[in-house]
Motif scaffolding. Structure first.
Motif, PDB file in Angstrom:
ATOM      1  N   LEU B  19      36.270 -12.577 -34.413  1.00 43.18           N
ATOM      2  CA  LEU B  19      37.505 -13.239 -34.002  1.00 43.18           C
ATOM      3  C   LEU B  19      37.579 -13.358 -32.484  1.00 43.18           C
ATOM      4  CD1 LEU B  19      40.178 -11.801 -36.459  1.00 43.18           C
ATOM      5  CD2 LEU B  19      39.091 -14.036 -36.488  1.00 43.18           C
ATOM      6  N   LYS B  22      35.957 -16.700 -31.764  1.00 44.86           N
ATOM      7  CA  LYS B  22      36.597 -17.951 -32.203  1.00 44.86           C
ATOM      8  C   LYS B  22      37.683 -17.604 -33.222  1.00 44.86           C
ATOM      9  CE  LYS B  22      34.853 -21.698 -35.139  1.00 44.86           C
ATOM     10  NZ  LYS B  22      34.354 -21.396 -36.423  1.00 44.86           N
ATOM     11  N   ASP B  23      38.813 -18.301 -33.172  1.00 47.37           N
ATOM     12  CA  ASP B  23      39.859 -18.071 -34.174  1.00 47.37           C
ATOM     13  C   ASP B  23      39.368 -18.580 -35.526  1.00 47.37           C
ATOM     14  OD1 ASP B  23      41.143 -17.350 -31.954  1.00 47.37           O
ATOM     15  OD2 ASP B  23      42.731 -18.856 -32.052  1.00 47.37           O
ATOM     16  N   TYR B  25      40.127 -18.639 -40.101  1.00 44.89           N
ATOM     17  CA  TYR B  25      40.966 -18.270 -41.248  1.00 44.89           C
ATOM     18  C   TYR B  25      40.137 -17.403 -42.188  1.00 44.89           C
ATOM     19  CZ  TYR B  25      38.776 -22.351 -43.494  1.00 44.89           C
ATOM     20  OH  TYR B  25      37.889 -23.262 -43.991  1.00 44.89           O
ATOM     21  N   GLU B  56      46.333  -6.729 -38.659  1.00 41.79           N
ATOM     22  CA  GLU B  56      47.499  -7.448 -38.156  1.00 41.79           C
ATOM     23  C   GLU B  56      48.678  -6.489 -38.003  1.00 41.79           C
ATOM     24  OE1 GLU B  56      48.782 -10.781 -40.497  1.00 41.79           O
ATOM     25  OE2 GLU B  56      49.892 -11.652 -38.812  1.00 41.79           O
ATOM     26  N   ILE B  61      45.052  -7.890 -34.254  1.00 41.31           N
ATOM     27  CA  ILE B  61      44.897  -9.347 -34.365  1.00 41.31           C
ATOM     28  C   ILE B  61      46.273  -9.943 -34.655  1.00 41.31           C
ATOM     29  CG2 ILE B  61      42.528  -9.219 -35.244  1.00 41.31           C
ATOM     30  CD1 ILE B  61      43.589  -9.749 -38.025  1.00 41.31           C
ATOM     31  N   SER B  63      48.280 -13.720 -36.222  1.00 41.70           N
ATOM     32  CA  SER B  63      47.972 -14.934 -36.984  1.00 41.70           C
ATOM     33  C   SER B  63      48.940 -16.044 -36.613  1.00 41.70           C
ATOM     34  CB  SER B  63      48.047 -14.633 -38.475  1.00 41.70           C
ATOM     35  OG  SER B  63      49.359 -14.260 -38.824  1.00 41.70           O
ATOM     36  N   TYR B  76      45.403 -19.011 -39.314  1.00 39.74           N
ATOM     37  CA  TYR B  76      44.285 -18.579 -38.471  1.00 39.74           C
ATOM     38  C   TYR B  76      44.585 -17.224 -37.839  1.00 39.74           C
ATOM     39  CZ  TYR B  76      41.832 -22.972 -38.822  1.00 39.74           C
ATOM     40  OH  TYR B  76      41.128 -24.033 -39.296  1.00 39.74           O
ATOM     41  N   TYR B  77      43.516 -16.469 -37.623  1.00 38.99           N
ATOM     42  CA  TYR B  77      43.667 -15.177 -36.962  1.00 38.99           C
ATOM     43  C   TYR B  77      43.009 -15.233 -35.596  1.00 38.99           C
ATOM     44  CZ  TYR B  77      45.094 -13.531 -41.498  1.00 38.99           C
ATOM     45  OH  TYR B  77      45.771 -13.364 -42.682  1.00 38.99           O
ATOM     46  N   ARG B  78      43.682 -14.615 -34.615  1.00 35.52           N
ATOM     47  CA  ARG B  78      43.076 -14.498 -33.286  1.00 35.52           C
ATOM     48  C   ARG B  78      43.186 -13.049 -32.835  1.00 35.52           C
ATOM     49  NH1 ARG B  78      46.875 -13.622 -29.693  1.00 35.52           N
ATOM     50  NH2 ARG B  78      49.015 -14.260 -30.180  1.00 35.52           N
TER      51      ARG B  78
END
Lengths: 139, 110
Positions: B19, B22-23, B25, B56, B61, B63, B76-78
């Motif tokens: 992650l 790159k972000d 899913y 999360e 992370i 989303s 999406y997760y970052r």
């Protein structure tokens, strides 16, 4: 898509406390739906995509693999208490039915006395204690 | 195929690393892990998505809703700053473990 949500809900039955579970169900469902979308975009028929996603998803043990051991043990405990509760309830109902039946069959012998009611109330201790044990583990 | 017990402690690190690049899913991440490990680490989606939920919750992370596909938006997760810091720490831990194993077993285990 309800099929996916009910699959996920069934998978997590008796695990985690309510709030964690709600979030987890939401995330797992959404991720699975995204997979279905991807498969459909790649040309798989919808029903087949749903079936494949569910089959490839993994078991409730795989879900537990994501958590540290402490939490894992806790979830296992909740699950086992839940199973014991179900067992106690089923056994209670069977015992009550049996007692009621014997009482009914020989009602003249027992001088029209419905003693089975007392047994039913007395035996309630079992499912009730299991219920509280389950609530305690879940909290 | 690797035994899942051996790699369990490092799943967080792997996900944070990917992650960080790159972000992504959920399902995309699962495909990325599979392709990078030549299918030697077939992470179950049940595990992967649950790890995402746990990360999360710990704010490693975050989303957000991304582009639409087939009428549905993807989540999406970052990685967060906290996640980056945690990743650096885990990486150092991994290097230490790597060093210990190589020093004791030798680089090829003989």
């Amino acid at each position: 898509m309800n099929k996916i949500k009910s699959f996920v809900t069934r998978l997590l039955k008796g695990m985690f406390n309510d709030q964690d579970k709600r979030e987890l169900i939401e995330i797992l469902t959404r991720s699975l739906e995204e997979k279905v979308d991807d498969l459909v975009e790649a040309g798989t028929p919808v029903q087949e995509a749903i079936k494949r996603s569910i089959n490839e998803f993994g078991s409730s043990d795989d879900v537990l693999d994501a958590f540290p051991d402490k939490e894992k043990l806790r979830s296992k405990k909740i699950k086992s208490r839940f199973n014991k509760l179900i067992f106690a309830l089923a056994a209670y109902l069977i015992v009550c039915a049996l007692v009621l039946f014997v009482n009914y069959l020989f009602i003249d012998f027992f001088a029209n006395y419905w003693w089975s009611g007392i047994v039913a109330i007395g035996a309630l201790f079992w499912p009730l204690s299991m219920f509280y044990a389950y609530l305690k583990a879940k909290r | 195929m690797i035994n899942s017990d051996v790699i369990r402690g490092h799943i967080d690190t792997i996900i944070l690393k990917l992650l960080g690049e790159k972000d992504m899913y959920g399902y995309e991440l699962s495909g990325e892990i599979k392709s990078r490990t030549n299918n030697k680490f077939d992470i179950k989606e049940a595990t992967l998505y649950s790890v995402l939920s746990r990360l999360e919750q710990r704010e490693l992370i975050a989303s957000y809703m991304g582009e639409k596909s087939l009428g549905r938006q993807r989540r999406y997760y970052r990685i967060t700053n906290l996640g980056r810091a945690y990743y650096k720490e885990s990486l150092n831990e991994w290097r230490l473990l790597n060093e210990i194993m190589i020093n004791t077993l030798g680089s090829d285990g003989s």
